[in-house]
Structures are given as C-alpha cells and as structure tokens.
Design an enzyme around this catalytic site. Sequence first.
Site, PDB file in Angstrom:
ATOM      1  CE  LYS A  42      -6.902  98.194  11.954  1.00 29.68           C
ATOM      2  NZ  LYS A  42      -5.589  98.850  12.118  1.00 29.68           N
ATOM      3  NE  ARG A 140       1.426 100.240  10.436  1.00 28.98           N
ATOM      4  CZ  ARG A 140       0.369  99.884  11.158  1.00 28.98           C
ATOM      5  NH1 ARG A 140       0.268  98.650  11.622  1.00 28.98           N
ATOM      6  NH2 ARG A 140      -0.602 100.725  11.414  1.00 28.98           N
ATOM      7  CG  HIS A 172      -0.405 103.644  14.097  1.00 32.83           C
ATOM      8  ND1 HIS A 172      -1.695 103.768  14.550  1.00 32.83           N
ATOM      9  CD2 HIS A 172      -0.109 102.321  14.208  1.00 32.83           C
ATOM     10  CE1 HIS A 172      -2.161 102.584  14.922  1.00 32.83           C
ATOM     11  NE2 HIS A 172      -1.215 101.687  14.726  1.00 32.83           N
ATOM     12  NE  ARG A 228      -5.397 106.670  13.408  1.00 34.05           N
ATOM     13  CZ  ARG A 228      -4.184 107.165  13.681  1.00 34.05           C
ATOM     14  NH1 ARG A 228      -3.974 108.451  13.680  1.00 34.05           N
ATOM     15  NH2 ARG A 228      -3.185 106.346  13.955  1.00 34.05           N
ATOM     16  CE1 TYR A 274      -7.333  64.182   8.585  1.00 35.85           C
ATOM     17  CE2 TYR A 274      -7.891  66.388   9.375  1.00 35.85           C
ATOM     18  CZ  TYR A 274      -8.056  65.366   8.447  1.00 35.85           C
ATOM     19  OH  TYR A 274      -8.914  65.526   7.400  1.00 35.85           O
ATOM     20  CB  CYS A 321     -10.298  69.109  11.225  1.00 38.58           C
ATOM     21  SG  CYS A 321      -9.997  67.649  12.246  1.00 38.58           S
ATOM     22  CG  ASP A 323     -14.350  71.678   7.036  1.00 37.55           C
ATOM     23  OD1 ASP A 323     -14.106  72.782   6.513  1.00 37.55           O
ATOM     24  OD2 ASP A 323     -14.043  70.582   6.521  1.00 37.55           O
TER      25      ASP A 323
END
Length: 390
Positions: A42, A140, A172, A228, A274, A321, A323
């Site tokens: 996943k 869940r 699970h 799993r 920053y 930041c 990037d």
Amino acid sequence: MYSPESHPALRAEAVVDLGAIRHNVATLRAVAGSAQLMTVVKADAYGHGLLPVARAAREAGADWIGAAVIEEALALRAGGDTGRIFCWLTAPGEDLTGAVAAGIDLSASAPWGIDELSAAARATGTTARVHLKIDTGMSRAGATPDEWPELVRIARAAEATGLIEIAGIWSHLALADDPKNPVNDQQLEVFQAAVDDAAALGVRPPFRHIANSGGTLRLPASHFDLVRPGVATYGLSPFGRAITPTELGLRPAMTLRARLSVVKRVSAGTGISYGHTYVTTAPTTIGLLPLGYGDGIPRHASGAGPVWVAGERRTLVGRVCMDQSLIDLGDDDVQPGAEVVLFGPGDRGEPTVDDWADAAGTINYEIVTRLGARVPRTYVDPARTEGVTG
Ligand SMILES: *Cc1c(COP(=O)(O)O)cnc(C)c1O
C-alpha cells in the site's frame, strides 16, 4: 549494491535496493512457515515504488500482494501481476466492478459490503471473492463480535446464489509492535471465536489471517493460513528501537540521498532560513540541501534531522523549507555537488530511517511513506544490472 556513484547526475533520489527487498521477503517467507505470505505494498509500497517492489516480492516467494485501495490493486493488475491480490479499503457506493472483474479479493465488514459486492458480481458476470472482517480489538474496520453472526449469515446467503465466494476471515492486530502485551492474546482469542462461530454457521474459508509484520516476526500463534507483513518487507523494524532490523534478519532497502546545490562561507552571527531560528556563532560553511517538506522531509525535523556529508554526521540547521534545507558544515572542505545521505541502511555510518523518525517525533513507517513524488525512485539490483531506473 548501492554506491554513491550509481546516479551521479541527479539532484536527489531515493535508491531502492531490490536485492534487499527480495532478501526481506524470503526471510518473511521462511518465518511464515506453512502459512502463505502476503506482501503489503500500500501507499506506493511504503514510498518504495509499487510495481518494482511487487515484482521483487513475487520473485522472492510472495503468494499474495496486499493493497489498501482499489486504485493500487488495479495498478498492480495493469502492471502485469496476475497473482492473488487482496484489497481492503473501500467506501459505500464506490465502483467495485473493476476490481471484481480483475479478480481482486475484497473485504467486507458489514452487510452493505456484501450487497455491493454481489451487485458488482452480477454486473460483471463473475463471482466476487470476499474476506469477512471481524474487529478483534483495533476498533477500525470489521464487524464487532455482536454484528459478526449477521455478517456471516448474509455472506453465506450470497455465496449460495453464486455471486460471492467467501475466501477468508480476517482481522488486524493493534499492539503487535509490543508482542508481549496481553492485548495480542485477547485479539487472537476473539479471532478464534469468530472463526469458530463462522464454522458453526457453515462458513470455513481457506484463509484466516490477522498477522502484520510484528505478528509475523514475533507472534507465531497469529500466523493462521496467511500473514500480511508490510514494513518488514522494506527492511524496517515494526518494533521501533526495541529490536533492530539486523536482529530480525532484515536489510533496509532505501537510501535517500541528494547533492549539495550551494555551498557558501558565512560570518558569525548569520541568521539561517525562515525565522532565523539558527544563528551561526562563528564563521562557518553552510550547505544547501535541495530537499524540503514538499519532498516529504518533515518540517518537525527542523534543527534535528541527521545527514551524512563527507564521511561525517551533521544535523539540519534552521527551518526546513518547502524545497530546501540547510546544513552547517563547520570548516569542512565540502564542494557544491557533494553527496548528502539523509538515511540508508547505516552500514557506512549514515543515519537510518529510525534516526529520522526520532528527529521528527514519528515512526519509521511515516518517514519512508511520506517521501514525495518529486523525489525520483531509482533501483539497484545486485543480482541484475546495476542502476536500473524505474
Ligand atoms: C498496513 C497493513 C498491514 C501491514 O502492516 P505492517 O505493520 O506494515 O506490517 C497489514 N494489514 C493491514 C490491514 C494493514 O493496513
């Protein structure tokens, strides 16, 4: 094997060692014993790349591939995977016909799930394979023990019409990262009771499954017919710092590396990034790492994320930041273009995914899974040609 020279022209890359993936899958295959093995891929194989990982897993003996959502399962089929695929997360009203027509095994936690699967089977002229989910304590998905007999009865009735084939009963584990915790035993008891109740109602499917990586590796009683594991496939420990990948016989598969895009000398008292949360205390050399939170580098790791440059460990300084991020290189003679390893197996002294998890206050799973689409995944395969790009 991974080498720093393998892709010298890239700005940044996540190098995935398919030999390590195969090794880990083979290790899990052996641990699973007589149970079948489902490799969970996943979320783009926890950030490692869906199709290359699934192919490597099949080569190393994965009987099943596990995906969370239908888009992932169908991408596996489109990529040529003809084996057994299980996919467990859908929402009411979602179009199931594509998955049913593609022979994907799906999950149902409630009668509406059986109705929708029956409708999809009717529409496609096939039989829908379903795994009935019991909630054994994760809270869940899954029918509660109270709801369970009703779900089993409705599924059995649908099976009698030929629209549905009940292939599994599953659940699970919530605390498999802590194998000695009594909640694991409680969940296994609830699971066994659900299996027994279903049998009493005439439902005895071939695949009973509940084990994730933690269960596969440390709770043999959770193996049943199928395990799993996800995170262990990638060479990461499901037990955090308590048990290392090496102790589990696993090899971390991903190395995240980049090249410094700028290196400059600054004077004492220079504010960095920053907010100027970091101010140099002496003349120093600052290196610019061309990766930021837009690539999945956690902003929470500002001033804490470990990196490895020119054979030494350094720490990110100032804010991460979108990037870019910054490294204080001290008086080291480091040139623009120099390799920065953010994490890898740790063999060369570089930080690991767990080091990053600690720096960001999260778990190893999230560090690799959150890596953004802007970071190219490249593949090395020691058994084949070096440096395959995929
Ligand atoms: C993610 C997931 C797994 C794999 O869990 P790991 O802890 O990564 O081994 C197995 N089953 C289900 C239903 C999952 O959501």
